[in-house]
Design a protein around this motif. Structure first.
Motif, PDB file in Angstrom:
ATOM      1  N   LEU A   1     -35.977   2.647  23.072  1.00 58.85           N
ATOM      2  CA  LEU A   1     -36.808   3.424  22.161  1.00 58.85           C
ATOM      3  C   LEU A   1     -37.369   2.524  21.070  1.00 58.85           C
ATOM      4  CD1 LEU A   1     -34.417   6.493  21.844  1.00 58.85           C
ATOM      5  CD2 LEU A   1     -36.479   6.331  23.245  1.00 58.85           C
ATOM      6  N   GLU A   2     -38.461   2.945  20.479  1.00 59.65           N
ATOM      7  CA  GLU A   2     -39.127   2.110  19.483  1.00 59.65           C
ATOM      8  C   GLU A   2     -38.446   2.134  18.126  1.00 59.65           C
ATOM      9  OE1 GLU A   2     -43.661   2.548  21.323  1.00 59.65           O
ATOM     10  OE2 GLU A   2     -43.050   3.778  19.596  1.00 59.65           O
ATOM     11  N   LYS A   3     -37.977   3.314  17.692  1.00 60.96           N
ATOM     12  CA  LYS A   3     -37.457   3.457  16.332  1.00 60.96           C
ATOM     13  C   LYS A   3     -36.122   4.193  16.265  1.00 60.96           C
ATOM     14  CE  LYS A   3     -40.747   1.475  13.960  1.00 60.96           C
ATOM     15  NZ  LYS A   3     -40.479   0.316  13.071  1.00 60.96           N
ATOM     16  N   MET A   4     -35.400   4.252  17.366  1.00 59.74           N
ATOM     17  CA  MET A   4     -34.083   4.897  17.373  1.00 59.74           C
ATOM     18  C   MET A   4     -33.064   3.936  17.980  1.00 59.74           C
ATOM     19  SD  MET A   4     -34.828   8.869  18.427  1.00 59.74           S
ATOM     20  CE  MET A   4     -33.069   9.206  18.589  1.00 59.74           C
ATOM     21  N   VAL A   5     -32.518   3.060  17.140  1.00 58.45           N
ATOM     22  CA  VAL A   5     -31.514   2.121  17.637  1.00 58.45           C
ATOM     23  C   VAL A   5     -30.217   2.873  17.920  1.00 58.45           C
ATOM     24  CG1 VAL A   5     -32.558   0.233  16.338  1.00 58.45           C
ATOM     25  CG2 VAL A   5     -30.703   1.555  15.308  1.00 58.45           C
TER      26      VAL A   5
ATOM     27  N   PRO B   1     -32.861  10.212  14.216  1.00 60.02           N
ATOM     28  CA  PRO B   1     -34.200  10.154  14.807  1.00 60.02           C
ATOM     29  C   PRO B   1     -35.322  10.290  13.776  1.00 60.02           C
ATOM     30  CG  PRO B   1     -33.374  12.366  15.041  1.00 60.02           C
ATOM     31  CD  PRO B   1     -32.317  11.582  14.278  1.00 60.02           C
ATOM     32  N   VAL B   2     -35.008  10.140  12.498  1.00 53.71           N
ATOM     33  CA  VAL B   2     -36.005  10.452  11.466  1.00 53.71           C
ATOM     34  C   VAL B   2     -37.234   9.553  11.558  1.00 53.71           C
ATOM     35  CG1 VAL B   2     -34.347  11.463   9.877  1.00 53.71           C
ATOM     36  CG2 VAL B   2     -34.859   9.009   9.729  1.00 53.71           C
ATOM     37  N   GLN B   3     -37.075   8.346  12.119  1.00 53.86           N
ATOM     38  CA  GLN B   3     -38.204   7.433  12.272  1.00 53.86           C
ATOM     39  C   GLN B   3     -38.761   7.437  13.703  1.00 53.86           C
ATOM     40  OE1 GLN B   3     -39.515   5.922   9.651  1.00 53.86           O
ATOM     41  NE2 GLN B   3     -37.903   6.647   8.278  1.00 53.86           N
ATOM     42  N   ALA B   4     -38.306   8.382  14.514  1.00 49.67           N
ATOM     43  CA  ALA B   4     -38.729   8.411  15.915  1.00 49.67           C
ATOM     44  C   ALA B   4     -40.245   8.520  16.039  1.00 49.67           C
ATOM     45  CB  ALA B   4     -38.057   9.580  16.636  1.00 49.67           C
ATOM     46  N   THR B   5     -40.797   7.724  16.920  1.00 48.76           N
ATOM     47  CA  THR B   5     -42.235   7.773  17.177  1.00 48.76           C
ATOM     48  C   THR B   5     -42.543   8.854  18.207  1.00 48.76           C
ATOM     49  OG1 THR B   5     -42.125   6.176  18.994  1.00 48.76           O
ATOM     50  CG2 THR B   5     -42.351   5.279  16.758  1.00 48.76           C
ATOM     51  N   GLU B   6     -43.808   9.145  18.383  1.00 51.17           N
ATOM     52  CA  GLU B   6     -44.202  10.105  19.420  1.00 51.17           C
ATOM     53  C   GLU B   6     -43.774   9.613  20.788  1.00 51.17           C
ATOM     54  OE1 GLU B   6     -48.251  11.335  19.342  1.00 51.17           O
ATOM     55  OE2 GLU B   6     -48.233  11.885  17.219  1.00 51.17           O
ATOM     56  N   ASN B   7     -43.853   8.297  20.991  1.00 47.10           N
ATOM     57  CA  ASN B   7     -43.415   7.726  22.268  1.00 47.10           C
ATOM     58  C   ASN B   7     -41.918   7.931  22.482  1.00 47.10           C
ATOM     59  OD1 ASN B   7     -45.967   6.816  22.972  1.00 47.10           O
ATOM     60  ND2 ASN B   7     -45.658   4.777  22.094  1.00 47.10           N
ATOM     61  N   ASP B   8     -41.133   7.788  21.401  1.00 45.22           N
ATOM     62  CA  ASP B   8     -39.692   8.019  21.506  1.00 45.22           C
ATOM     63  C   ASP B   8     -39.399   9.457  21.905  1.00 45.22           C
ATOM     64  OD1 ASP B   8     -39.152   5.416  20.725  1.00 45.22           O
ATOM     65  OD2 ASP B   8     -38.803   5.935  18.624  1.00 45.22           O
TER      66      ASP B   8
ATOM     67  N   ASN C   1     -35.477  15.929  10.012  1.00 41.58           N
ATOM     68  CA  ASN C   1     -35.336  15.687  11.445  1.00 41.58           C
ATOM     69  C   ASN C   1     -36.608  16.098  12.180  1.00 41.58           C
ATOM     70  OD1 ASN C   1     -34.497  15.666  14.220  1.00 41.58           O
ATOM     71  ND2 ASN C   1     -32.390  15.882  13.530  1.00 41.58           N
ATOM     72  N   PRO C   2     -37.266  15.181  12.885  1.00 45.67           N
ATOM     73  CA  PRO C   2     -38.499  15.527  13.591  1.00 45.67           C
ATOM     74  C   PRO C   2     -38.294  16.477  14.764  1.00 45.67           C
ATOM     75  CG  PRO C   2     -37.815  13.324  14.191  1.00 45.67           C
ATOM     76  CD  PRO C   2     -36.913  13.759  13.078  1.00 45.67           C
ATOM     77  N   PHE C   3     -37.047  16.614  15.231  1.00 44.15           N
ATOM     78  CA  PHE C   3     -36.791  17.474  16.390  1.00 44.15           C
ATOM     79  C   PHE C   3     -36.667  18.950  16.022  1.00 44.15           C
ATOM     80  CE2 PHE C   3     -35.640  13.432  18.302  1.00 44.15           C
ATOM     81  CZ  PHE C   3     -36.167  13.567  19.576  1.00 44.15           C
ATOM     82  N   CYS C   4     -36.732  19.260  14.725  1.00 41.97           N
ATOM     83  CA  CYS C   4     -36.551  20.665  14.338  1.00 41.97           C
ATOM     84  C   CYS C   4     -37.727  21.536  14.776  1.00 41.97           C
ATOM     85  CB  CYS C   4     -36.326  20.771  12.833  1.00 41.97           C
ATOM     86  SG  CYS C   4     -37.711  20.242  11.822  1.00 41.97           S
ATOM     87  N   ASN C   5     -38.850  20.930  15.103  1.00 38.33           N
ATOM     88  CA  ASN C   5     -40.028  21.709  15.504  1.00 38.33           C
ATOM     89  C   ASN C   5     -40.691  21.148  16.757  1.00 38.33           C
ATOM     90  OD1 ASN C   5     -40.161  23.667  13.280  1.00 38.33           O
ATOM     91  ND2 ASN C   5     -40.590  21.890  11.996  1.00 38.33           N
ATOM     92  N   ILE C   6     -39.891  20.628  17.666  1.00 40.10           N
ATOM     93  CA  ILE C   6     -40.438  20.058  18.893  1.00 40.10           C
ATOM     94  C   ILE C   6     -40.403  21.104  20.003  1.00 40.10           C
ATOM     95  CG2 ILE C   6     -40.151  18.304  20.677  1.00 40.10           C
ATOM     96  CD1 ILE C   6     -41.133  17.164  18.065  1.00 40.10           C
TER      97      ILE C   6
END
Length: 245
Positions: free
Chosen positions: A13-17, A44-51, A77-82
């Motif tokens: 992943l790009e931004k989730m080590v 995952p707060v820095q997760a990109t769209e690609n991630d 958290n970006p996943f709260c509305n995915i």
């Protein structure tokens, strides 16, 4: 192939080590942990769209955020509305004032003691986590905290022990986090209030061995602990079946 190497478990992943598949571990009964089932992750707060797209394609249908209210307020958290991914919050610190390390755990000499404290004081929260797991018998579930090491590491250890993985694999899986997190440890340290607290960024194998020793001595195994906190025999058997191949 059922077995997976460390490199194969690590998700690119790009931004989730420190985001890893718990699949590919051999159990003492000769089965293997199932891949694409449980993913342990850092924040995952820095997760990109690609991630996010990668994780969707990987089969993730639910995300469990284990962070404190403090952490979630500072980093959304970006996943709260995915769309197509169910989102859950289970606060394993249970304190709105907790930063990365709550005051009540600082009395313990090391992280092994912290894990034992959490195992005993957060039984209702671990029950919530495993109840969520039961809702997704065939789908992938990702669980995470900030570093993907402590709260996430305890949850991963309970899962791996439940299906009978070898203790050295459980310990190794835990201890990989520090090296994986070198990129984000500096940022996490800024959220800690003193130098002493920064010890909690480490993931020494000894910490997980202390946790597992306590688990065995007081509950026999992860199975015994899960029964103690309210899961039924049939629910535990379902979890084992869903996570082994």
């Amino acid at each position: 192939m059922l077995y997976m190497t460390r490199e194969e478990r690590m998700l690119s992943l790009e931004k989730m080590v420190n985001t890893r598949d718990l699949g590919g571990y051999e159990t003492q009964g000769g089965t293997y942990s199932r891949a694409h089932k449980y993913i342990r992750a850092s924040s995952p707060v820095q997760a990109t769209e690609n991630d996010i797209d990668f994780l969707k394609d990987y089969g993730i249908k639910a995300v469990i955020d284990l962070r404190s209210d403090f952490e979630k307020e500072h980093q959304k958290n970006p996943f709260c509305n995915i769309q197509d991914i169910d989102f859950y919050e289970v606060n394993l610190f249970d304190s709105s004032s907790a930063a990365i390390v709550p005051d009540e755990v600082k009395q313990y000499k090391d992280l092994g003691g912290v894990y034992i404290y959490m195992l005993e004081s957060m039984k209702n929260k671990f029950k919530d986590i495993f109840d969520i797991f039961l809702k997704y018998p065939y789908d992938g579930v990702m669980f995470h905290c900030s570093a993907g090491k402590d709260r996430t590491g305890m949850t991963a250890a309970l899962l791996l022990d439940l299906i009978g993985c070898h203790e050295y694999d459980i310990v190794k899986d835990y201890s990989e986090s520090y090296e994986n997190n070198m990129e984000i440890n500096e940022e996490l340290s800024k959220m800690m209030d003193n130098e002493e607290a920064k010890q909690y960024l480490k993931s020494s194998p000894r910490y997980m061995m202390e946790f597992l020793d306590y688990l065995r001595e007081h509950y026999g195994s992860s199975r015994g602990y899960l029964m103690e906190i309210g899961l039924s025999y049939d629910e535990i058997e379902q979890l084992v079946e869903n996570f082994t191949i």
